[in-house]
Design an enzyme around this catalytic site. Structure first.
Site, PDB file in Angstrom:
ATOM      1  CD  GLU A 425      -8.719  40.907 -16.762  1.00 28.77           C
ATOM      2  OE1 GLU A 425      -8.490  39.681 -16.730  1.00 28.77           O
ATOM      3  OE2 GLU A 425      -8.011  41.746 -16.178  1.00 28.77           O
ATOM      4  CG  ASP A 498      -5.474  39.855 -18.889  1.00 33.25           C
ATOM      5  OD1 ASP A 498      -5.881  39.465 -20.005  1.00 33.25           O
ATOM      6  OD2 ASP A 498      -5.349  41.051 -18.577  1.00 33.25           O
ATOM      7  CG  ASP A 500      -3.080  39.524 -14.647  1.00 32.03           C
ATOM      8  OD1 ASP A 500      -4.265  39.224 -14.347  1.00 32.03           O
ATOM      9  OD2 ASP A 500      -2.789  40.545 -15.292  1.00 32.03           O
ATOM     10  CG  ASP A 502      -5.317  43.101 -11.516  1.00 32.13           C
ATOM     11  OD1 ASP A 502      -5.307  43.025 -10.270  1.00 32.13           O
ATOM     12  OD2 ASP A 502      -4.853  44.055 -12.162  1.00 32.13           O
TER      13      ASP A 502
END
Ligand code: 28F
Length: 637
Positions: A425, A498, A500, A502
């Protein structure tokens, strides 16, 4: 009595064998195995209801980890068995007892199912059975894996009938496992769809959640649920038929999407790997369409027939068969594939006749579906031509190379199965990963921005999407029907995002893509998710660090930490230094990878739909509740 003692010893030995090798009886002793205990008991209620007795099932998750399951069927018979024991004692202590229902009845018995309530008893600390029958309430209790604690006795009067089973799983055997309200609800909702007019309630006493399922229109409601939020081309078509005691019920509906969704059941157990009934359905529907276009001269050209995939584009289907026990055959490792040959011919002829009639009676809808199938056929043929050109070197191979060279940092080794492709990402993390990697075996492809949602995409949309085309080229093993994992340039494809929301969204979009267009990659266990650490702790003054994966681990570690060391929380991959990223997340000696494993394809499909569909509200709710949990639950480590 010597004989009685000998038989009692035999029974205890049987139960002990289950405790010694639980996996042989319930598959595993993880979360899945624990839930299997519930299915085992609930299936008995379902058998009773589909045989025509009762219409209500209730499941209660108690705070102490025990669970109660109740139905309003006839109640387990309470008379004496020829062995001199009560019938309930026999059913709950003798392996495989209770599996024999009268000839001609339908019995839930796919795969691992139907091993019987005695297996649940063997794996429980306590089991308490209440039977409402013959005007009285009877009770028998067991402890320590099936020992009779209190033999069958009358404990009250009643004018009701039914069976209530409460058991406390032996959590020594099911280490770290706990019941999931969501998992139980999903399965019970499915059962409610399959048995019209049954009511199933689930209660969780811990957090006071409850759910209630009741559908009057069975499979029609199931298909409506599958297609929720999609544009549909007509009302759900629901048809039934039977022959040789095999009953077939199918519900289906076309949407304007490009995916086919087929879920099939036999005696209310999902046949995850399909089998003869699905084959029969596919043959029948393809034939009905090809006859229709031929008779109405709708497809011109020399190859004027549809492939099955053309006809099924955008189609959602539930197939449910009831097959008498003596005709049941299951195949495959997980016994999730129906073998019964009669099921193929019967499903095929019923499907053919009903679809033929439907097309003839609904001209406008028929032409719409034919139009859609024709577009699929044209796109499919164009894609095949393009592939042939690439193979024959007519299309610029250099184009492919050019697309890749901009993005992909290749691995040098030609030992492809040892190579790994990291899908990373963001450009900055991609840059770090490129800098510190094992150049021989690790290739890096940074992903910029959003990944295309393939739930709503066609094959040509995917081929026109830069990001996905790059992934396709990099892996080099084809796409969709032409995909062959043996041609893969990588033994492992690793998604690195990541930690998180997203990041997990990107993971799910990529998994959806692989699931739909390179499914064998998942089936072969070649798709992984990297798990970057959440924290680093500076453990000494030299700046040496220790990495921590989760909040729980951090809390644990804090208890043993001295002084006040510097703790850093990584908000994303980009916050780590390049060497840190390699050491913690990419280096095979330290990293922890999650292998993506589609244990329940239909469920994954539904979840992907909820996550990726048009409606924002259910998605938000679902992500908030389930994102972490879904990875743990559906994709085994
Ligand atoms: C909460 C779990 O287990 N329900 C069940 C029945 C009903 C009969 C039955 C069950 C008889 C001889 C095996 C009643 N009357 N819920 C349940 N409801 N088992 S389990 O019979 C078992 C067979 O050996 C039942 C007449 N026939 C069957």
């Amino acid at each position: 009595m010597a004989k009685y003692d000998a038989s009692s010893i035999k029974i205890l030995e049987g139960l002990e064998a289950v405790r010694k090798r639980p996996g042989m009886y319930i598959g595993s002793t993880d979360k899945r195995g624990l839930h299997h205990l519930i299915w085992e008991i609930v299936d008995n209620s379902i058998d009773e209801i589909i045989n025509g007795y009762g219409n209500y099932i209730k499941i209660v998750l108690h705070k102490d980890g025990s669970i109660t399951i109740a139905d309003n069927g006839r109640g387990v018979p309470i008379g004496m068995h020829e062995s001199g024991k009560s019938t309930p004692e026999v059913i709950y202590t003798i392996l495989h007892a209770g599996g024999k229902f009268e000839e001609g009845n339908y019995k839930v018995s796919g795969g691992l199912h139907g091993v019987g309530a005695s297996v649940v008893n063997a794996l429980s600390k306590k089991m308490d059975v209440l039977i409402y029958r013959d005007g009285v309430i009877s009770n028998i209790r067991f402890c320590d894996g099936g020992r009779v604690e209190s033999p069958l006795k009358t404990v009250g009067k009643t004018n009701k009938t039914g069976t209530v089973v409460t058991f406390m799983p032996d959590y020594e055997l099911f280490k770290n496992a706990s019941f999931s309200f969501t998992t139980i609800c999903e399965r019970m909702q499915e059962s409610a769809f399959l048995i019209p007019n049954v009511t199933i309630e689930v209660f969780d006493e811990e957090d006071k959640r409850e759910a209630k399922y009741h559908y009057e229109d069975g499979l029609t409601n199931f298909v409506e649920y599958m297609n929720e939020g999609k544009n549909t081309l007509h009302k759900v078509l629901n048809f039934t038929g039977s022959k040789n005691n095999i009953e077939v019920n199918v519900a289906l509906q076309w949407t304007d999407t490009y995916n086919e969704n087929i879920i099939s059941f036999v005696n209310n157990v999902k046949t995850i790997d399909g089998g003869s009934h699905e084959v029969g359905f596919k043959t029948g529907i393809t034939k009905a369409f090809n006859d229709y276009v031929k008779n109405n001269n709708l497809l011109k050209g020399k190859d004027s027939t549809f492939d099955g995939t053309d006809v099924r584009e955008g189609l959602s289907v539930i197939i449910s068969l009831r097959i008498p026990e003596n005709l049941l055959q299951f195949e495959g490792q997980t016994k999730g594939k129906l073998g019964t040959p009669e099921a193929r011919s019967i499903t095929e002829s019923i499907t053919y006749e009903k679809i033929k009639f439907f097309l003839e009676e609904n001209k406008e809808i028929a032409l719409n579906i034919v139009d859609k199938a024709t577009k699929s056929k044209i796109a499919r043929e164009a894609a095949r031509k393009a592939r042939e050109q690439v193979r024959n070197g007519q299309n610029s191979k250099s184009n492919k190379e050019r697309v890749l060279s901009e993005k992909l940092a290749k691995a040098t080794s030609k030992d492809y199965m040892k190579n790994e492709l990291f899908l990373v990402e963001g450009d900055s993390a991609g840059g770090s990963a490129k800098k510190y990697r094992d150049r021989e075996h690790q290739a890096i492809m940074p992903l910029r921005g959003k990944v295309l949602n393939t739930e709503k995409a066609s094959l040509s949309d995917i081929q026109n999407n830069a990001e996905l085309r790059q992934i396709e080229y990099a892996i080099g093993a084809g796409l969709g029907e032409t995909f062959d994992y043996r041609d893969s340039n990588y033994g492992k494809v690793i998604i690195m995002t990541d930690a998180d929301v997203d990041g997990s969204h990107i993971q799910i979009l990529l998994i959806t893509f692989f699931y739909r267009y390179m499914r064998p990659l998942i089936e072969e266990g070649m798709l992984y998710i990297a798990t970057p650490p959440l924290y680093s702790i500076e453990i000494n003054s030299k700046g040496e660090k220790e990495y921590i994966a989760t909040d729980e681990e951090l809390e644990e570690r804090k208890k043993t930490l001295k002084g006040d060391p510097k703790i850093q929380r990584f908000k994303g991959l980009g916050e780590m230094n390049a060497d840190e990223l390699y050491e913690t997340t990419m280096d095979p000696r330290n990293r922890r990878l999650i292998r993506v494993n589609v244990t329940d394809a239909a469920l994954a499909e539904k979840r992907i739909h909820v996550l990726m569909g048009d409606e924002v509200a259910p998605r938000k709710e679902w992500i908030n509740e389930n994102v972490d949990f879904s990875l743990e639950d559906n994709f085994k480590k």
